[in-house]
Scaffold this motif. Structure first.
Motif, PDB file in Angstrom:
ATOM      1  N   THR A  86       0.813  -1.219   0.000  1.00 46.54           N
ATOM      2  CA  THR A  86       0.000   0.000   0.000  1.00 46.54           C
ATOM      3  C   THR A  86       0.846   1.269   0.000  1.00 46.54           C
ATOM      4  OG1 THR A  86      -0.121   0.120   2.416  1.00 46.54           O
ATOM      5  CG2 THR A  86      -1.784  -1.218   1.294  1.00 46.54           C
ATOM      6  N   TYR A  87       2.146   1.135   0.213  1.00 45.32           N
ATOM      7  CA  TYR A  87       3.011   2.319   0.245  1.00 45.32           C
ATOM      8  C   TYR A  87       3.409   2.744  -1.161  1.00 45.32           C
ATOM      9  CZ  TYR A  87       3.868   0.834   5.096  1.00 45.32           C
ATOM     10  OH  TYR A  87       3.736   0.446   6.398  1.00 45.32           O
ATOM     11  N   THR A  88       3.474   4.031  -1.350  1.00 45.39           N
ATOM     12  CA  THR A  88       4.183   4.554  -2.507  1.00 45.39           C
ATOM     13  C   THR A  88       5.656   4.593  -2.139  1.00 45.39           C
ATOM     14  OG1 THR A  88       2.365   5.860  -3.420  1.00 45.39           O
ATOM     15  CG2 THR A  88       4.591   6.626  -3.887  1.00 45.39           C
ATOM     16  N   MET A  89       6.491   4.064  -3.018  1.00 40.79           N
ATOM     17  CA  MET A  89       7.924   3.990  -2.755  1.00 40.79           C
ATOM     18  C   MET A  89       8.676   4.875  -3.738  1.00 40.79           C
ATOM     19  SD  MET A  89       8.090   1.901  -0.227  1.00 40.79           S
ATOM     20  CE  MET A  89       9.859   1.658  -0.169  1.00 40.79           C
ATOM     21  N   GLY A  90       9.700   5.515  -3.232  1.00 42.91           N
ATOM     22  CA  GLY A  90      10.459   6.421  -4.089  1.00 42.91           C
ATOM     23  C   GLY A  90      11.948   6.278  -3.904  1.00 42.91           C
ATOM     24  N   TRP A  91      12.673   6.715  -4.903  1.00 43.24           N
ATOM     25  CA  TRP A  91      14.127   6.840  -4.839  1.00 43.24           C
ATOM     26  C   TRP A  91      14.475   8.312  -5.074  1.00 43.24           C
ATOM     27  CZ3 TRP A  91      17.472   3.210  -3.279  1.00 43.24           C
ATOM     28  CH2 TRP A  91      17.087   1.867  -3.361  1.00 43.24           C
ATOM     29  N   PHE A  92      15.343   8.818  -4.238  1.00 39.81           N
ATOM     30  CA  PHE A  92      15.851  10.180  -4.359  1.00 39.81           C
ATOM     31  C   PHE A  92      17.366  10.118  -4.272  1.00 39.81           C
ATOM     32  CE2 PHE A  92      11.968  12.737  -3.933  1.00 39.81           C
ATOM     33  CZ  PHE A  92      11.079  11.759  -3.522  1.00 39.81           C
ATOM     34  N   ARG A  93      18.007  11.197  -4.657  1.00 34.97           N
ATOM     35  CA  ARG A  93      19.457  11.246  -4.540  1.00 34.97           C
ATOM     36  C   ARG A  93      19.904  12.653  -4.161  1.00 34.97           C
ATOM     37  NH1 ARG A  93      21.062  10.425 -10.980  1.00 34.97           N
ATOM     38  NH2 ARG A  93      20.399  12.504 -11.697  1.00 34.97           N
ATOM     39  N   GLN A  94      21.079  12.703  -3.565  1.00 32.08           N
ATOM     40  CA  GLN A  94      21.632  13.997  -3.157  1.00 32.08           C
ATOM     41  C   GLN A  94      23.125  13.982  -3.382  1.00 32.08           C
ATOM     42  OE1 GLN A  94      20.581  15.237   0.812  1.00 32.08           O
ATOM     43  NE2 GLN A  94      20.981  17.374   0.319  1.00 32.08           N
ATOM     44  N   ALA A  95      23.570  14.892  -4.226  1.00 26.61           N
ATOM     45  CA  ALA A  95      24.998  15.063  -4.488  1.00 26.61           C
ATOM     46  C   ALA A  95      25.551  16.129  -3.546  1.00 26.61           C
ATOM     47  CB  ALA A  95      25.216  15.478  -5.940  1.00 26.61           C
ATOM     48  N   PRO A  96      26.847  16.109  -3.298  1.00 24.98           N
ATOM     49  CA  PRO A  96      27.442  17.105  -2.391  1.00 24.98           C
ATOM     50  C   PRO A  96      27.142  18.534  -2.826  1.00 24.98           C
ATOM     51  CG  PRO A  96      29.010  15.369  -2.864  1.00 24.98           C
ATOM     52  CD  PRO A  96      27.847  15.134  -3.772  1.00 24.98           C
ATOM     53  N   GLY A  97      26.649  19.331  -1.897  1.00 23.09           N
ATOM     54  CA  GLY A  97      26.367  20.726  -2.190  1.00 23.09           C
ATOM     55  C   GLY A  97      25.089  20.969  -2.969  1.00 23.09           C
ATOM     56  N   LYS A  98      24.331  19.916  -3.207  1.00 23.45           N
ATOM     57  CA  LYS A  98      23.091  20.059  -3.968  1.00 23.45           C
ATOM     58  C   LYS A  98      21.891  19.620  -3.138  1.00 23.45           C
ATOM     59  CE  LYS A  98      25.082  19.564  -8.588  1.00 23.45           C
ATOM     60  NZ  LYS A  98      24.954  18.865  -9.914  1.00 23.45           N
ATOM     61  N   GLU A  99      20.716  20.035  -3.582  1.00 23.85           N
ATOM     62  CA  GLU A  99      19.502  19.626  -2.900  1.00 23.85           C
ATOM     63  C   GLU A  99      19.142  18.188  -3.268  1.00 23.85           C
ATOM     64  OE1 GLU A  99      17.208  23.940  -2.516  1.00 23.85           O
ATOM     65  OE2 GLU A  99      16.392  22.365  -3.801  1.00 23.85           O
ATOM     66  N   ARG A 100      18.379  17.566  -2.387  1.00 31.00           N
ATOM     67  CA  ARG A 100      17.886  16.227  -2.683  1.00 31.00           C
ATOM     68  C   ARG A 100      16.951  16.299  -3.877  1.00 31.00           C
ATOM     69  NH1 ARG A 100      16.478  12.407   2.303  1.00 31.00           N
ATOM     70  NH2 ARG A 100      18.518  13.323   2.781  1.00 31.00           N
ATOM     71  N   GLU A 101      17.118  15.366  -4.805  1.00 29.49           N
ATOM     72  CA  GLU A 101      16.295  15.405  -6.003  1.00 29.49           C
ATOM     73  C   GLU A 101      15.611  14.066  -6.257  1.00 29.49           C
ATOM     74  OE1 GLU A 101      18.379  16.151  -9.633  1.00 29.49           O
ATOM     75  OE2 GLU A 101      19.755  14.467  -9.392  1.00 29.49           O
ATOM     76  N   PHE A 102      14.461  14.154  -6.883  1.00 28.93           N
ATOM     77  CA  PHE A 102      13.664  12.987  -7.219  1.00 28.93           C
ATOM     78  C   PHE A 102      14.340  12.173  -8.304  1.00 28.93           C
ATOM     79  CE2 PHE A 102       9.992  10.490  -8.023  1.00 28.93           C
ATOM     80  CZ  PHE A 102       9.827  10.429  -9.399  1.00 28.93           C
ATOM     81  N   VAL A 103      14.263  10.854  -8.178  1.00 29.93           N
ATOM     82  CA  VAL A 103      14.768   9.947  -9.207  1.00 29.93           C
ATOM     83  C   VAL A 103      13.621   9.139  -9.813  1.00 29.93           C
ATOM     84  CG1 VAL A 103      16.299   8.010  -9.696  1.00 29.93           C
ATOM     85  CG2 VAL A 103      17.028   9.795  -8.092  1.00 29.93           C
TER      86      VAL A 103
END
Length: 124
Positions: free
Chosen positions: A31-48
């Motif tokens: 029932t959960y929506t699952m996501g992957w995100f990533r964050q590079a040094p000095g950058k904001e977390r972004e959706f994948v």
């Protein structure tokens, strides 16, 4: 409470592949929506990528479309991110996230639970 544990990160050359895994606790995983995100040094977390099993929808960031594939195995309470044709700009810490609700949203604020992250480094 949901616990998420990522694995599968590492160092790979440009053009290579990696598969990330995220194991989740909880008896209502499907029932959960699952996501992957990533964050590079000095950058904001972004959706994948994100998947809503109940809604039957999967979203991808434009930057990974055609290269990354999201999949899930509800019997194993596990989601995967198959990453092909990796580029140096894919280098980041990758996080698995879960949220209640059926929208596979790109907004990381909407996710309720997070894993600890796994490092992916792509060398040129």
């Amino acid at each position: 409470q949901v616990q998420l544990v990522e694995s599968g990160g590492g160092l790979v050359q440009a053009g290579g592949s990696l598969r990330l895994s995220c194991a989740a606790s909880g008896r209502t995983f499907s029932t959960y929506t699952m996501g992957w995100f990533r964050q590079a040094p000095g950058k904001e977390r972004e959706f994948v990528a994100a998947n809503s099993w109940s809604a039957g929808s999967t979203n991808y960031a434009d930057s990974v479309k055609g290269r990354f594939t999201f999949s899930r195995d509800n019997a194993k309470n596990t989601v995967y991110l198959q990453m092909n044709s990796l580029k140096p700009e894919d280098t980041a810490v990758y996080y698995c996230a879960a949220r209640f609700g059926t929208r596979a949203t790109v907004n990381f604020h909407a996710y309720d639970y997070w894993g600890q992250g796994t490092q992916v480094t792509v060398s040129s």
